[in-house]
Enzyme design. Structure first.
Site, PDB file in Angstrom:
ATOM      1  N   CYS A 197       0.818  -1.231   0.000  1.00 34.86           N
ATOM      2  CA  CYS A 197       0.000   0.000   0.000  1.00 34.86           C
ATOM      3  C   CYS A 197       0.843   1.269   0.000  1.00 34.86           C
ATOM      4  O   CYS A 197       0.322   2.362  -0.224  1.00 34.86           O
ATOM      5  CB  CYS A 197      -0.961  -0.001   1.177  1.00 34.86           C
TER       6      CYS A 197
ATOM      7  N   HIS B 287      -2.742   7.489   2.252  1.00 34.45           N
ATOM      8  CA  HIS B 287      -3.284   6.224   1.743  1.00 34.45           C
ATOM      9  C   HIS B 287      -4.620   5.969   2.442  1.00 34.45           C
ATOM     10  O   HIS B 287      -4.764   6.224   3.640  1.00 34.45           O
ATOM     11  CB  HIS B 287      -2.289   5.098   2.058  1.00 34.45           C
TER      12      HIS B 287
ATOM     13  N   ASN C 179     -10.149   0.553  -0.299  1.00 35.98           N
ATOM     14  CA  ASN C 179      -8.680   0.549  -0.330  1.00 35.98           C
ATOM     15  C   ASN C 179      -8.232   0.009  -1.692  1.00 35.98           C
ATOM     16  O   ASN C 179      -8.388  -1.182  -1.973  1.00 35.98           O
ATOM     17  CB  ASN C 179      -8.165  -0.330   0.821  1.00 35.98           C
TER      18      ASN C 179
HETATM   19  O1  UT7 Z   1      -3.805  -0.756   3.484  1.00 36.47           O
HETATM   20  C1  UT7 Z   1      -2.799  -1.500   4.076  1.00 36.47           C
HETATM   21  C2  UT7 Z   1      -2.843  -1.474   5.525  1.00 36.47           C
HETATM   22  N1  UT7 Z   1      -4.086  -2.006   6.024  1.00 36.47           N
HETATM   23  C3  UT7 Z   1      -4.716  -1.377   6.999  1.00 36.47           C
HETATM   24  O2  UT7 Z   1      -4.289  -0.313   7.405  1.00 36.47           O
HETATM   25  C4  UT7 Z   1      -5.928  -2.037   7.616  1.00 36.47           C
HETATM   26  C5  UT7 Z   1      -5.875  -1.900   9.108  1.00 36.47           C
HETATM   27  N2  UT7 Z   1      -6.945  -2.611   9.811  1.00 36.47           N
HETATM   28  C6  UT7 Z   1      -8.253  -2.238   9.751  1.00 36.47           C
HETATM   29  O3  UT7 Z   1      -8.615  -1.325   9.032  1.00 36.47           O
HETATM   30  C7  UT7 Z   1      -9.226  -2.928  10.659  1.00 36.47           C
HETATM   31  O4  UT7 Z   1      -8.526  -3.748  11.563  1.00 36.47           O
HETATM   32  C8  UT7 Z   1     -10.301  -3.802   9.925  1.00 36.47           C
HETATM   33  C9  UT7 Z   1     -11.282  -2.890   9.201  1.00 36.47           C
HETATM   34  C10 UT7 Z   1      -9.617  -4.719   8.928  1.00 36.47           C
HETATM   35  C11 UT7 Z   1     -11.103  -4.627  10.921  1.00 36.47           C
HETATM   36  O5  UT7 Z   1     -11.674  -3.772  11.909  1.00 36.47           O
HETATM   37  P1  UT7 Z   1     -11.488  -4.087  13.455  1.00 36.47           P
HETATM   38  O6  UT7 Z   1     -12.229  -3.054  14.180  1.00 36.47           O
HETATM   39  O7  UT7 Z   1     -10.009  -4.191  13.724  1.00 36.47           O
HETATM   40  O8  UT7 Z   1     -12.218  -5.457  13.607  1.00 36.47           O
HETATM   41  P2  UT7 Z   1     -11.635  -6.864  14.120  1.00 36.47           P
HETATM   42  O9  UT7 Z   1     -10.843  -7.534  13.073  1.00 36.47           O
HETATM   43  O10 UT7 Z   1     -11.017  -6.688  15.456  1.00 36.47           O
HETATM   44  O11 UT7 Z   1     -13.000  -7.662  14.305  1.00 36.47           O
HETATM   45  C12 UT7 Z   1     -14.000  -7.265  15.284  1.00 36.47           C
HETATM   46  C13 UT7 Z   1     -15.195  -8.194  15.147  1.00 36.47           C
HETATM   47  C14 UT7 Z   1     -14.786  -9.667  15.096  1.00 36.47           C
HETATM   48  O12 UT7 Z   1     -15.816 -10.409  15.760  1.00 36.47           O
HETATM   49  P3  UT7 Z   1     -15.567 -10.941  17.248  1.00 36.47           P
HETATM   50  O13 UT7 Z   1     -14.354 -11.827  17.156  1.00 36.47           O
HETATM   51  O14 UT7 Z   1     -15.333  -9.717  18.069  1.00 36.47           O
HETATM   52  O15 UT7 Z   1     -16.854 -11.646  17.545  1.00 36.47           O
HETATM   53  C15 UT7 Z   1     -14.833 -10.000  13.635  1.00 36.47           C
HETATM   54  O16 UT7 Z   1     -15.089 -11.359  13.360  1.00 36.47           O
HETATM   55  O17 UT7 Z   1     -15.857  -7.923  13.912  1.00 36.47           O
HETATM   56  C16 UT7 Z   1     -15.986  -9.139  13.167  1.00 36.47           C
HETATM   57  N3  UT7 Z   1     -15.919  -8.822  11.751  1.00 36.47           N
HETATM   58  C17 UT7 Z   1     -16.991  -8.483  11.018  1.00 36.47           C
HETATM   59  N4  UT7 Z   1     -18.300  -8.360  11.336  1.00 36.47           N
HETATM   60  C18 UT7 Z   1     -19.130  -7.988  10.335  1.00 36.47           C
HETATM   61  C19 UT7 Z   1     -14.815  -8.795  10.954  1.00 36.47           C
HETATM   62  N5  UT7 Z   1     -15.163  -8.450   9.714  1.00 36.47           N
HETATM   63  C20 UT7 Z   1     -16.498  -8.250   9.724  1.00 36.47           C
HETATM   64  C21 UT7 Z   1     -17.423  -7.887   8.736  1.00 36.47           C
HETATM   65  N6  UT7 Z   1     -18.734  -7.756   9.093  1.00 36.47           N
HETATM   66  N7  UT7 Z   1     -17.058  -7.632   7.460  1.00 36.47           N
END
Ligand code: UT7
Length: 330
Positions: A117, A257, A287
């Site tokens: 990225c 980004h 993204n």
């Molecule tokens: O571009 C290159 C660099 N990349 C980045 O900078 C991305 C950085 N990371 C992020 O933007 C975020 O971490 C994400 C958007 C990818 C995820 O958001 P988060 O707030 O960190 O969520 P998480 O992965 O901690 O998941 C929280 C909960 C989980 O459920 P439990 O385990 O708490 O029950 C996930 O399973 O949300 C769940 N979850 C979803 N729920 C509904 C994960 N994806 C989804 C989804 N819809 N699409």
């Protein structure tokens, strides 16, 4: 670093494919919902390149052609094209060579550059140095990614994030102060395990087994990436400001980004910088990896004024990250 000849951005153009993959459509594909996607990422829709035989070069070519036209540049005048991508048409020949052929850059040579990225800021820094040698007069820098080709549309953690797009800038020499002034690029190999594509390289060549396991798709452990991204972008912006003796009050725009709206809010908050001077279009495109920054430059092109102080910043797999300080040149 001050040299006699510097590089200026003298034009930018972007391209997004027509098909809009909305949050509503994603709700029919995986267990997710519009509210979660908007509140956790800020994304409302992303563009997807559809059709047989389409590839990343098809996202870059319309952007490059429009860029040449708007800057009145004869394709035969272009010396070099540097293409940032992680979704090259094929591992070789380079997508840069394919673009040269499709656009008719008859005298140019080119190469692809991988920095996930952060690809666009790595490519822009590299290309600017070719101008600074005095040997290159017209260099095109492309950021283009067909992320839909490496996204697993059964994995709700990643498929809601990514889109397809391309963007390109023209770099030319200048003796003016409105130029690319400084670049602060970094990598932190600790990040390799949080964001990568397991198979398809020489370590794990393509096989029936690894395709069945989905290892040809990108993998991301989002939470650690989020934390590193916020701190990495803040630190690299602070460092580039400090070594150029400027403060946040001197900055007209931050062009980051686009990975997550919450990351952009946290970076602005961490720097105590007004969010309305941060370019944000993640809601429309998601993204798009190497394409996010050129798409922002394209969208804000008519808002920027000559002499505006811009900071471009990115964070991505590797980890790779950094910040560029430039003065807008037109
Ligand atoms: O571009 C290159 C660099 N990349 C980045 O900078 C991305 C950085 N990371 C992020 O933007 C975020 O971490 C994400 C958007 C990818 C995820 O958001 P988060 O707030 O960190 O969520 P998480 O992965 O901690 O998941 C929280 C909960 C989980 O459920 P439990 O385990 O708490 O029950 C996930 O399973 O949300 C769940 N979850 C979803 N729920 C509904 C994960 N994806 C989804 C989804 N819809 N699409």
């Amino acid at each position: 670093m001050k040299t006699l000849v510097n590089a200026k951005i003298s034009g930018v153009h972007g391209y997004v494919p027509e098909y809009r993959l909305t949050n509503a459509e994603l709700e029919t594909m995986v267990d997710t919902n519009d509210e979660w996607i908007r509140s956790r990422t800020g994304i409302e829709e992303r563009r997807i390149l559809k059709g047989e035989g389409k590839a990343t070069s098809d996202l870059a070519v319309p952007a490059v052609k429009a860029l040449l036209e708007k800057t009145n540049t004869d394709p035969a005048e272009v010396d070099l094209i540097v293409v940032a991508t992680v979704t090259e048409d094929m591992s070789f020949p380079d997508t840069a060579n394919i673009i040269c052929d499709k656009v008719g850059l008859s005298k140019a040579y080119g190469f692809d550059l991988h920095a996930a990225c952060s690809g666009f800021i790595f490519a822009l820094t590299t290309a600017a140095q070719f101008i600074q040698t005095g040997l290159h007069k017209k260099v095109i820098v492309v950021g283009a990614d067909m992320m839909s080709a490496i996204t697993d549309y059964t994995d709700r953690k990643t498929c809601i994030l990514f889109g397809d797009a391309g963007g390109a800038v023209l770099l030319e020499p200048t003796y003016d102060d409105d130029c690319i002034i400084d670049s602060n690029l970094k990598c932190n190999p600790e990040g390799g395990k949080f964001l990568y594509k397991k198979a398809g390289g020489s370590l794990n060549p393509a096989s029936i087994e690894n395709v069945k396991a989905g290892d040809h798709f990108l993998f991301q452990d989002g939470r650690p990436v989020f934390k590193y991204a916020v701190n990495g972008m803040i630190d690299s912006i602070n460092e580039v400001m400090e070594r150029n003796n400027i403060t946040k009050d001197d900055i007209d725009w931050i062009v980051p980004h686009q990975a997550n709206l919450r990351i952009l809010n946290s970076v602005a908050k961490g720097l105590d910088f007004p969010i309305d001077k941060v370019t944000i279009n993640i809601q429309k495109y998601g993204n798009t990896t190497s394409a996010t920054i050129p798409l922002c430059l394209w969208e804000w092109e008519n808002t920027f004024k000559k002499g505006d102080n811009l900071i471009l910043t990115a964070f991505g797999g590797g980890f790779t990250f950094g910040a560029i300080y430039l003065k807008w040149a037109y």
